[in-house]
Scaffold this motif. Structure first.
Motif, PDB file in Angstrom:
ATOM      1  N   LEU A  26      55.472  45.370  43.571  1.00 15.23           N
ATOM      2  CA  LEU A  26      54.664  46.454  44.108  1.00 15.23           C
ATOM      3  C   LEU A  26      55.425  47.188  45.212  1.00 15.23           C
ATOM      4  N   ILE A  27      55.495  48.523  45.101  1.00 14.96           N
ATOM      5  CA  ILE A  27      56.075  49.359  46.156  1.00 14.96           C
ATOM      6  C   ILE A  27      54.946  49.911  47.020  1.00 14.96           C
ATOM      7  N   TRP A  28      53.924  50.476  46.387  1.00 13.17           N
ATOM      8  CA  TRP A  28      52.742  50.935  47.103  1.00 13.17           C
ATOM      9  C   TRP A  28      51.547  50.971  46.171  1.00 13.17           C
ATOM     10  N   ALA A  29      50.365  50.946  46.765  1.00 18.00           N
ATOM     11  CA  ALA A  29      49.107  51.098  46.033  1.00 18.00           C
ATOM     12  C   ALA A  29      48.221  52.028  46.841  1.00 18.00           C
ATOM     13  N   LYS A  30      47.587  52.982  46.182  1.00 15.27           N
ATOM     14  CA  LYS A  30      46.736  53.971  46.843  1.00 15.27           C
ATOM     15  C   LYS A  30      45.375  54.008  46.177  1.00 15.27           C
ATOM     16  N   GLN A  31      44.365  54.338  46.973  1.00 16.03           N
ATOM     17  CA  GLN A  31      42.990  54.370  46.507  1.00 16.03           C
ATOM     18  C   GLN A  31      42.400  55.747  46.742  1.00 16.03           C
ATOM     19  N   ILE A  32      41.617  56.215  45.771  1.00 17.53           N
ATOM     20  CA  ILE A  32      40.899  57.485  45.854  1.00 17.53           C
ATOM     21  C   ILE A  32      39.456  57.181  45.510  1.00 17.53           C
ATOM     22  N   GLY A  33      38.520  57.641  46.342  1.00 21.18           N
ATOM     23  CA  GLY A  33      37.145  57.321  46.028  1.00 21.18           C
ATOM     24  C   GLY A  33      36.132  57.942  46.955  1.00 21.18           C
ATOM     25  N   GLY A  34      34.895  57.560  46.726  1.00 23.70           N
ATOM     26  CA  GLY A  34      33.761  58.029  47.511  1.00 23.70           C
ATOM     27  C   GLY A  34      32.553  57.171  47.188  1.00 23.70           C
ATOM     28  N   PRO A  35      31.354  57.621  47.581  1.00 22.54           N
ATOM     29  CA  PRO A  35      30.164  56.797  47.384  1.00 22.54           C
ATOM     30  C   PRO A  35      29.717  56.684  45.924  1.00 22.54           C
ATOM     31  N   GLY A  36      30.146  57.611  45.068  1.00 24.70           N
ATOM     32  CA  GLY A  36      29.762  57.586  43.660  1.00 24.70           C
ATOM     33  C   GLY A  36      30.811  56.899  42.817  1.00 24.70           C
ATOM     34  N   SER A  37      30.898  57.313  41.550  1.00 23.64           N
ATOM     35  CA  SER A  37      31.872  56.751  40.612  1.00 23.64           C
ATOM     36  C   SER A  37      32.986  57.755  40.363  1.00 23.64           C
ATOM     37  N   GLU A  38      34.227  57.273  40.385  1.00 26.81           N
ATOM     38  CA  GLU A  38      35.392  58.101  40.123  1.00 26.81           C
ATOM     39  C   GLU A  38      36.214  57.443  39.028  1.00 26.81           C
ATOM     40  N   TYR A  39      36.672  58.244  38.071  1.00 33.94           N
ATOM     41  CA  TYR A  39      37.461  57.737  36.947  1.00 33.94           C
ATOM     42  C   TYR A  39      38.682  58.626  36.759  1.00 33.94           C
ATOM     43  N   ALA A  40      39.850  58.025  36.669  1.00 32.88           N
ATOM     44  CA  ALA A  40      41.065  58.735  36.278  1.00 32.88           C
ATOM     45  C   ALA A  40      41.285  58.414  34.809  1.00 32.88           C
ATOM     46  N   ASN A  41      41.192  59.419  33.961  1.00 30.60           N
ATOM     47  CA  ASN A  41      41.343  59.206  32.528  1.00 30.60           C
ATOM     48  C   ASN A  41      42.780  59.300  32.052  1.00 30.60           C
TER      49      ASN A  41
END
Length: 186
Positions: A26-41
């Protein structure tokens, strides 16, 4: 040595992107989100290893993985709204854009990078119209069934909007008629 990053959901489902070296470390890990549901397709890498992603989110989503800076987009009344975003090769936020639809769902399905490092992405929308940059696409209503329309826009090298929507194009869809999955040949 092995790096570790612990990610905790901001709400329901969140998006994560990670980069590993050729040995799988692992070099890095990043998170994207909010109070609802988020999906990267779908995600794609350009020649500079910038990471572009498309999918959908609900409610509100902060697309900047840096916890000290917020780049939030609020869903515009729809069930879910589509997004197209980019991180640089170090996982630093570059930009995000969102399609503005109606009270129904819109989602990005796939993203690719062409030979000129331009993004081409596709998706669908159930709303009566969808605005991508300066272009608005209006769905042709069909009273006999609930349907969604699809789109295939192409971006410029710097994304500030959509270069050109492809709505009335000569294309072949197969199998025809199609129910469920189909292929588009341009």
């Amino acid at each position: 040595s092995t790096a570790t990053d612990q990610l905790t959901s901001y709400g329901d489902y969140d998006i994560f992107v990670h980069k590993s070296d050729s040995a799988g470390n692992l070099i890095w890990a990043k998170q994207i989100g909010g109070p609802g549901s988020e999906y990267a397709n779908s995600i794609a890498l350009d020649d500079a290893d910038n990471v572009s992603a498309t999918g959908h989110f609900s409610m509100q989503c902060d697309f900047n993985p840096d916890t000290a800076v917020t780049n939030s987009i609020v869903s515009i009344g729809g069930f879910v709204d589509l997004f197209l975003s980019s991180l640089d090769s170090n996982g630093i936020f570059k930009w995000v854009t969102s399609g503005i639809g109606g009270i129904e769902a819109e989602s990005g399905s796939a993203v690719v990078i062409d030979n000129n490092n331009k993004l081409i992405f596709t998706g669908w929308y159930f709303s009566n119209e969808l605005t991508l940059g300066p272009f608005t696409m209006v769905k042709t209503p069909n009273p006999s069934f609930t349907s969604c329309d699809f789109f295939i826009p192409k971006t410029g090298s710097l994304v500030t909007g959509i270069e050109k929507p492809i709505q009335n194009l000569d294309c072949m869809i197969y199998p025809n008629p199609a129910f469920g999955h189909f292929s588009v040949m341009l």
